[in-house]
Design a protein around this motif. Structure first.
Motif, short mmCIF file in Angstrom:
data_model
loop_
_atom_site.label_atom_id
_atom_site.label_comp_id
_atom_site.label_asym_id
_atom_site.label_seq_id
_atom_site.Cartn_x
_atom_site.Cartn_y
_atom_site.Cartn_z
N ASP A 68 28.51 18.06 49.15
CA ASP A 68 28.55 19.51 49.24
C ASP A 68 27.41 19.97 50.15
N PRO A 69 27.70 20.24 51.43
CA PRO A 69 26.65 20.60 52.38
C PRO A 69 25.90 21.90 52.03
N SER A 70 26.46 22.70 51.11
CA SER A 70 25.74 23.92 50.73
C SER A 70 24.64 23.64 49.72
N LYS A 71 24.61 22.43 49.18
CA LYS A 71 23.54 22.00 48.28
C LYS A 71 22.48 21.27 49.10
N ARG A 88 12.81 37.75 60.03
CA ARG A 88 13.63 37.08 59.01
C ARG A 88 14.66 36.15 59.66
N SER A 89 15.25 36.57 60.75
CA SER A 89 16.24 35.75 61.45
C SER A 89 15.61 34.46 61.97
N GLU A 90 14.40 34.56 62.50
CA GLU A 90 13.71 33.37 63.00
C GLU A 90 13.38 32.42 61.86
N VAL A 91 12.97 32.96 60.72
CA VAL A 91 12.66 32.13 59.56
C VAL A 91 13.92 31.39 59.11
N THR A 92 15.03 32.10 59.01
CA THR A 92 16.30 31.48 58.60
C THR A 92 16.68 30.36 59.56
N ALA A 93 16.60 30.62 60.85
CA ALA A 93 16.96 29.61 61.86
C ALA A 93 16.06 28.38 61.75
N LYS A 116 13.03 20.82 42.08
CA LYS A 116 13.10 19.42 42.49
C LYS A 116 14.50 18.96 42.84
N GLY A 117 15.50 19.44 42.14
CA GLY A 117 16.86 18.98 42.35
C GLY A 117 17.54 19.70 43.50
N PRO A 118 18.77 19.33 43.78
CA PRO A 118 19.52 20.03 44.83
C PRO A 118 19.62 21.52 44.52
N VAL A 119 19.47 22.33 45.55
CA VAL A 119 19.46 23.78 45.42
C VAL A 119 20.48 24.36 46.40
N ASP A 120 21.16 25.42 46.00
CA ASP A 120 22.09 26.11 46.88
C ASP A 120 21.33 26.67 48.09
N THR A 121 21.95 26.65 49.24
CA THR A 121 21.33 27.14 50.47
C THR A 121 20.76 28.54 50.30
N PHE A 122 21.51 29.43 49.65
CA PHE A 122 21.06 30.81 49.49
C PHE A 122 19.82 30.89 48.61
N ASP A 123 19.67 29.97 47.65
CA ASP A 123 18.46 29.95 46.82
C ASP A 123 17.24 29.56 47.65
N PHE A 152 16.87 30.30 50.84
CA PHE A 152 16.53 31.50 51.61
C PHE A 152 15.88 32.57 50.75
N ASP A 153 16.34 32.73 49.52
CA ASP A 153 15.72 33.70 48.60
C ASP A 153 14.28 33.32 48.32
N ALA A 154 14.03 32.04 48.09
CA ALA A 154 12.66 31.58 47.83
C ALA A 154 11.78 31.80 49.06
N ALA A 155 12.33 31.55 50.24
CA ALA A 155 11.57 31.76 51.47
C ALA A 155 11.26 33.24 51.66
N GLU A 156 12.21 34.09 51.37
CA GLU A 156 12.03 35.54 51.50
C GLU A 156 10.84 36.01 50.65
N ALA A 157 10.71 35.43 49.46
CA ALA A 157 9.62 35.81 48.56
C ALA A 157 8.26 35.34 49.10
#
Length: 85
Positions: free
Chosen positions: A49-52, A28-33, A66-73, A75-80
């Motif tokens: 807003d760099p978090s978008k 998971r850490s490698e994926v995030t990086a 399609k639109g700007p997404v929060d950074t955590f979103d 990562f959540d999508a990648a986790e799935a």
């Protein structure tokens, strides 16, 4: 110790996620990086807003948005899109 094993377990990325992080199994850490590196290399951070994160075709494939997404979103999508080996 259980948390460390959870973090160090290799997972297989989906084909959509593999476009960004590669095909080989990663922790998971490698994926995030690798996602952060991809975002930086493709200048996808929001200017105001760099978090978008602005979506390109590869990130749209992961998030389904399609639109700007929060950074955590992102990562959540990648986790799935990670599966056990």
């Amino acid at each position: 110790v259980a948390d460390l094993a959870f973090q160090n377990r290799k997972l297989r990325p989906s084909s959509a996620l593999a476009v960004i992080v590669g095909r080989k199994p990663l922790t998971r850490s490698e994926v995030t990086a690798r996602i952060l590196m991809y975002i930086t290399e493709h200048s996808l951070e929001g200017k105001e807003d760099p978090s978008k994160i602005r979506m390109d075709a590869a990130l749209q494939g992961v998030t389904g948005k399609k639109g700007p997404v929060d950074t955590f979103d992102v990562f959540d999508a990648a986790e799935a899109q990670l599966e056990e080996l």
